[in-house]
Design an enzyme around this catalytic site. Structure first.
Site, PDB file in Angstrom:
ATOM      1  N   LYS A 178      44.827  38.943  37.212  1.00 42.45           N
ATOM      2  CA  LYS A 178      44.593  40.256  37.100  1.00 42.45           C
ATOM      3  C   LYS A 178      45.931  41.064  37.075  1.00 42.45           C
ATOM      4  CE  LYS A 178      39.996  40.822  37.322  1.00 42.45           C
ATOM      5  NZ  LYS A 178      39.081  39.512  37.239  1.00 42.45           N
TER       6      LYS A 178
HETATM    7  C1  LIG Z   1      37.667  39.643  37.803  1.00 40.00           C
HETATM    8  C2  LIG Z   1      36.589  40.580  37.890  1.00 40.00           C
HETATM    9  C3  LIG Z   1      35.717  40.638  39.083  1.00 40.00           C
HETATM   10  C4  LIG Z   1      35.402  39.808  40.248  1.00 40.00           C
HETATM   11  O1  LIG Z   1      37.005  39.414  40.774  1.00 40.00           O
HETATM   12  P1  LIG Z   1      36.995  37.956  41.657  1.00 40.00           P
HETATM   13  O2  LIG Z   1      38.618  38.455  42.270  1.00 40.00           O
HETATM   14  O3  LIG Z   1      37.470  37.077  40.392  1.00 40.00           O
HETATM   15  O4  LIG Z   1      36.180  37.709  42.126  1.00 40.00           O
HETATM   16  C5  LIG Z   1      34.705  41.629  39.222  1.00 40.00           C
HETATM   17  N1  LIG Z   1      34.459  42.263  38.218  1.00 40.00           N
HETATM   18  C6  LIG Z   1      35.442  42.390  37.068  1.00 40.00           C
HETATM   19  C7  LIG Z   1      35.143  43.260  35.770  1.00 40.00           C
HETATM   20  C8  LIG Z   1      36.310  41.261  36.795  1.00 40.00           C
HETATM   21  O5  LIG Z   1      37.100  41.232  35.884  1.00 40.00           O
END
Ligand SMILES: *Cc1c(COP(=O)(O)O)cnc(C)c1O
Length: 397
Positions: free
Chosen positions: A186
């Site tokens: 992210k």
């Molecule tokens: C990455 C993501 C999540 C979940 O995040 P994690 O930290 O990997 O559990 C939820 N929603 C979206 C749209 C994402 O891209």
């Protein structure tokens, strides 16, 4: 999008603070922690950057969604409306609190279509959960009016769009609750982590307790705390929080770099009349984590995606065929296959998802999404732009 491209001395310093005192947990051990409360500091920074009263950091984005739903009292028998294009975490979080995910069509914003949301509302609906996929947002104004009219909670999944805004408000802060992921890929990363933001004192207080076994966090002695309600452990460790603090400080810089690279690619591709771009709702500002484009047909989009990779352009995705992000490949949800027993309400509600979503298919079939990296030099981006134009021209003309 990946914040890990910018790891440096700032992250190391924050982590070193934690290692120097050895307290890896956010609660207790005050005598040893030398004044460092990294998780708390990250919460203050997040609330301040997102212009909300409260922030709660947790162990992942999935945990943030779960805790957000629980903090609003969402559970057994409740339906949550979510888009067909998202990440599997959306329905995982909904199911884990005992509620039922109801899939809903998307439009050319690539997230919830307000018209389809209206049609999906039943007397069991409790939450509308738009997912701001790939750096841009849902038509939040329209969704908010629907939520106000039907007394529903608006929960924004802003995991892929941190740093964008709508109506001059940071994404995540417009609805009743907003969630972020700080996982490894992210824009802001701490390895694994997440956060929720809200202006509701009640939701914030519930979230704070729920993510730590229901502890009331009153007084200094953890052993003497009581449990006003059941909770779980979704705590973030001090080590992760330390990395998150340094990363969040870089957010505006990261967004600027993304915007610069995005703009070069978009301007180049705009020279091809057959290429159009995802609709960004009025007053919306993207986070520029991805450049999302449409080709005229599904066939051309498939060919275009293949050509991009043949011309050596990496990081372009054709989500329509992807098993993490599009409903067609979620057979574990659609059948459904669950290790533990789903409630009767969940089983009945999930049946509603076994249908076609023609508007979603029409838009996603034509969509190619290109991840924007921050580490590219200007020369890298310009080269990439000409390769992308050549690749797409090769299949169009
Ligand atoms: C990455 C993501 C999540 C979940 O995040 P994690 O930290 O990997 O559990 C939820 N929603 C979206 C749209 C994402 O891209």
């Amino acid at each position: 999008m990946p914040g890990f491209e910018l790891f440096g001395a700032e992250e190391k310093k924050e982590v070193q603070d934690v290692l120097d005192n050895g307290v890896l947990m956010r609660y207790g051990f005050d005598g040893n922690r030398n004044g460092h409360h990294k998780a708390l500091e990250l919460e203050r920074d997040l609330a301040s950057r997102m212009q909300t009263k409260y922030a709660q950091v947790v162990s992942s984005g999935t945990a943030a969604l779960t805790v957000a739903l629980a903090s609003a009292g969402v559970g057994s028998g409740d339906e949550v409306i979510m888009p067909t294009f998202t990440f599997v975490a959306s329905f995982e979080a909904i199911l884990s609190v005992g509620a039922t995910p109801i899939l809903c069509d998307i439009d050319d914003t690539l997230t919830l279509d307000p018209k389809a949301v209206k049609e999906a509302i039943t007397n069991k609906t409790k939450v509308v959960m738009p997912v701001h996929m790939c750096g841009s947002m849902a038509d939040l104004g329209a969704l908010k009016s629907i939520c106000d009219e039907h007394n529903l909670i608006l929960l924004e999944d802003a995991c892929q769009a941190i740093g964008g805004s709508y109506d001059n408000k940071p994404l995540g802060s417009y609805g009743d609750l907003g969630c972020f992921s700080f996982d490894y890929v992210k824009t802001v990363t701490c390895g694994e982590g997440g956060g929720l933001i809200t202006n509701s004192e009640i939701f914030a207080d519930n979230a704070h307790k729920y993510q730590d076994h229901g502890h009331d966090h009153i007084g200094k002695d953890r052993g003497a705390e009581t449990h006003p309600f059941l909770g779980y452990n979704y705590r973030l460790s001090e080590l992760n929080a330390a990395v998150g603090i340094a990363q969040l400080r870089k957010l505006d810089h990261t967004i600027n770099l993304q915007e610069k690279n995005y703009t070069i690619l978009r301007n180049a591709l705009s020279s091809i009349p057959e290429v159009t771009f995802r609709r960004v709702p009025e007053t919306g500002v993207e986070s520029y984590a991805f450049l999302n484009l449409f080709l005229p047909t599904e066939e051309l989009a498939r060919k275009g995606h293949k050509a991009l990779s043949e011309y050596g352009v990496d990081t372009c995705f054709y989500w329509f065929d992807n098993n993490w992000h599009y409903y067609k490949k979620w057979e574990h949800l659609l059948e459904p296959k669950s290790l533990n027993k789903l409630s009767t309400e969940q089983q009945m509600g999930l049946r509603k998802n076994n249908r076609s979503f023609p508007s979603s298919d029409a838009w996603m079939g034509r969509t190619i999404s290109c991840l924007i990296k921050v580490g590219w030099s200007e020369r890298d981006v310009k080269e990439r732009a000409s390769k992308m134009v050549e690749a797409l021209q090769s299949i169009l003309y």
